[in-house]
Each structure stands twice: as C-alpha cells, then as structure tokens.
Design an enzyme around this catalytic site. Sequence first.
Site, PDB file in Angstrom:
ATOM      1  N   PHE A   1       0.836  -1.208   0.000  1.00  0.00           N
ATOM      2  CA  PHE A   1       0.000   0.000   0.000  1.00  0.00           C
ATOM      3  C   PHE A   1       0.875   1.264   0.000  1.00  0.00           C
ATOM      4  O   PHE A   1       0.845   2.065  -0.949  1.00  0.00           O
ATOM      5  CB  PHE A   1      -0.926  -0.080   1.220  1.00  0.00           C
ATOM      6  CG  PHE A   1      -1.599   1.195   1.615  1.00  0.00           C
ATOM      7  CD1 PHE A   1      -2.237   1.988   0.669  1.00  0.00           C
ATOM      8  CD2 PHE A   1      -1.612   1.592   2.957  1.00  0.00           C
ATOM      9  CE1 PHE A   1      -2.870   3.172   1.057  1.00  0.00           C
ATOM     10  CE2 PHE A   1      -2.251   2.756   3.340  1.00  0.00           C
ATOM     11  CZ  PHE A   1      -2.860   3.551   2.387  1.00  0.00           C
TER      12      PHE A   1
ATOM     13  N   TYR B   1       5.435  -7.392  15.832  1.00  0.00           N
ATOM     14  CA  TYR B   1       5.507  -6.191  14.992  1.00  0.00           C
ATOM     15  C   TYR B   1       6.164  -5.044  15.763  1.00  0.00           C
ATOM     16  O   TYR B   1       7.122  -4.431  15.303  1.00  0.00           O
ATOM     17  CB  TYR B   1       4.096  -5.814  14.563  1.00  0.00           C
ATOM     18  CG  TYR B   1       4.006  -4.636  13.618  1.00  0.00           C
ATOM     19  CD1 TYR B   1       4.521  -4.708  12.335  1.00  0.00           C
ATOM     20  CD2 TYR B   1       3.364  -3.463  14.017  1.00  0.00           C
ATOM     21  CE1 TYR B   1       4.410  -3.628  11.457  1.00  0.00           C
ATOM     22  CE2 TYR B   1       3.244  -2.387  13.142  1.00  0.00           C
ATOM     23  CZ  TYR B   1       3.766  -2.470  11.871  1.00  0.00           C
ATOM     24  OH  TYR B   1       3.650  -1.407  11.011  1.00  0.00           O
TER      25      TYR B   1
ATOM     26  N   LYS C   1      11.569 -11.044  11.099  1.00  0.00           N
ATOM     27  CA  LYS C   1      12.774 -11.111  10.252  1.00  0.00           C
ATOM     28  C   LYS C   1      12.934  -9.866   9.384  1.00  0.00           C
ATOM     29  O   LYS C   1      14.038  -9.368   9.209  1.00  0.00           O
ATOM     30  CB  LYS C   1      12.724 -12.374   9.370  1.00  0.00           C
ATOM     31  CG  LYS C   1      13.110 -13.634  10.144  1.00  0.00           C
ATOM     32  CD  LYS C   1      12.848 -14.898   9.356  1.00  0.00           C
ATOM     33  CE  LYS C   1      13.836 -15.099   8.240  1.00  0.00           C
ATOM     34  NZ  LYS C   1      13.585 -16.369   7.525  1.00  0.00           N
TER      35      LYS C   1
ATOM     36  N   ASP D   1      13.251 -11.245  -1.498  1.00  0.00           N
ATOM     37  CA  ASP D   1      12.999 -11.205  -0.061  1.00  0.00           C
ATOM     38  C   ASP D   1      14.172 -10.469   0.609  1.00  0.00           C
ATOM     39  O   ASP D   1      15.305 -10.966   0.574  1.00  0.00           O
ATOM     40  CB  ASP D   1      12.888 -12.658   0.437  1.00  0.00           C
ATOM     41  CG  ASP D   1      12.713 -12.745   1.944  1.00  0.00           C
ATOM     42  OD1 ASP D   1      12.852 -11.718   2.646  1.00  0.00           O
ATOM     43  OD2 ASP D   1      12.433 -13.864   2.424  1.00  0.00           O
TER      44      ASP D   1
END
Length: 330
Positions: free
Chosen positions: A14, A148, A94, A59
Amino acid sequence: MERKRILITGAAGFLGSHLCDRFIREDYHVIAMDNLITGQLKNIEHLFHLENFEFYNHDVTKFIHVPGKLDYILHFASPASPIDYLKIPIQTLKVGSLGIHNCLGLAKEKNARVLIASTSEVYGDPTVHPQPEEYWGNVNPVGPRGVYDEAKRFQEAITMAYHTYHGLETRIVRIFNTYGPRMRLNDGRVLPAFIGQALRGEDITIFGDGSQTRSFCYVDDLVEGIFRLLLSDYAEPVNIGNPDEITISDFAEEIIKLTGTDQKVVYHELPVNDPKQRQPDITKARALLGWEPTIDRAEGLKRTYAYFLSLTPEELNKKEHNDFDKYIIK
Ligand code: UDP
C-alpha cells in the site's frame, strides 16, 4: 542532470506503491523490491513500462544485491496489519531485523541515505496522549502485537546505531494509521474491513465497545511528509499522521453514511493489547518539515471509497488476496 536512484523495499504494498509513484513523479530512478507475500503486483504494474522503473521480486531478509549507485533506500517492507502479523509472525520479525540489517549494510556500501518506516506501534498502548516522539511507549513484547512492535523498535535501534557508529545518514518516520486507495480489502484493518463489509452486504464488525480511538491520515499527506523528511537533515524519529482523532464507533457511522449500507453493527471481542487511544503529536513535523495534513477525512474517505468501488466482484468477494499458508510456521 543524472537521475537520483532510490531503492524502495515493500514497493508493491500500500505505502510502498504510493512512494514509487511519488518518486517517479519527481523523476528519480526507482528500484522497487518486494517478495509479494503481502504486496500486490497490480499496485505497481502501471509503472513497468517506464525506463526509470525496475522491479526485483526479492525477499530483503536475504542478501540484497543492487548494481550501480544508490542515493536513497526506503525500507517499507513489512506486514503491517494485525491480522498479517498474527499470520506471519516470524517473517514480521525477520523483515524488521535481518531485512533492515541488509538495507543498512547496502546503504553503507553505496553511501546511500536510509529512511525506515517505523510506526505508532512503538508507543504500544500509550499512557501519554497525544504521543510525542519523546514518549518511550508501553509495549507488551510477548503479546500478539509484540512481533511487529518489537521488530519496529529494534529497527529504530539498529538504524540509530548505524547512524552513530558508522556515520550513516538515516531518517526514521513513525507512521500513524494511514488509509487510501490500494489498501488490501481483507487485510483486517478497520477501514477496508468496514468498507468491504458494506459492499458485500455483511454486518459491520466493531471490536470491543468502539470507544477506542484512532487518528487516520490520508496516504497522499503521509507521502508528502515522508518525502520532506527524507530530504531533511534530521536523524531522530518524526511522527507523521493526522491528529484528527475519532472513536471506532463514530468511524463506523461515517462509513455507514458514506456507503449507504443498511447493514447492522455487531460487536466482537476486543483483540488482546488493542491500543485504547492513539493520536500523533505532530509539533516536530510542523516545525522541522513545515508539514501538516491537508486532506480531511471526508475528502480522503470519498477518494478511498471510489477505489474500493472500482474493484471487480471477484476481488471484492475473495476472502484473501495473498496465500499466507505456505509462510505460516506453526
Ligand atoms: N477494528 C474494528 N473492527 C474491525 C477491524 C478493526 O473495530 O473489523 C478496530 C480494532 O480493534 C482497532 C481499530 O479498529 O481498535 C483499528 O484497527 P486496525 O487493525 O485498522 O489498526 P491498529 O489497531 O493497528 O491501529
């Protein structure tokens, strides 16, 4: 003049995709990176034909190689909604630790300036209101949001360490609730949840009694704040958000009015450690960047609703856009 080159991680997400648009408009060369776990390619597909845009499906928790010079790195890769980081907690940790370490190493190598996406979640369930940057927060490290919140707190710490120890140019933006086109319909966040429910003819789900507050910032305002912060010379964290605070109950009413839905409101249990109140103190952003939000909720919601209306029925009815299952470590 040679174009500035910027790497944006989480570019298909987003916020990442809106940042890609902004830096393309500023005539930068944009190197977009995403592993597409929560990002969606359709957010950046319109840029693929441009010669100053490239996309790497990568990644960032793995070693990052980018050929050529780099002036700036924006680290925006991370799951960012409570449902996402409950589903993929290890990846969340991670990307905020190994991922930022790779970005900082790359920045050191290229002599690039790094801006990291931090969050109002570093304040946890705040006991100080509104939240200034000096507040250290009230975070439960082992609660469901801990993966988080602590990843983002670690990310700030390692970024500061590279700044003080290696002299790297770094910027930290603490982002408060932001909304706008390209939010994932089923990422669990309150705005897409309510609009999706209204469009599908489902009940509107308020968690708790709806007295908890949030302060919602329209994405264009946020991007402007980030742009200014990146080009500033300020390395300490800066809050960017809209101080216009509202209860979730009142927000539900606004969405009901906006969509004209005649669905009823139903109440579900409040998620664990769900912050009771949140409002940014933006004194610093005003003074340092001359920034403040310019788009009020009525206008922002109108634009956002137009985006959700443009989704196909298939997109609207899909329960989840991304296939998390293979990433879930049980
Ligand atoms: N929320 C809600 N109904 C929903 C989804 C969320 O009442 O269907 C509430 C949620 O409990 C929280 C607020 O809305 O108090 C904002 O949630 P969101 O997930 O958007 O962001 P965050 O909690 O990270 O600010």
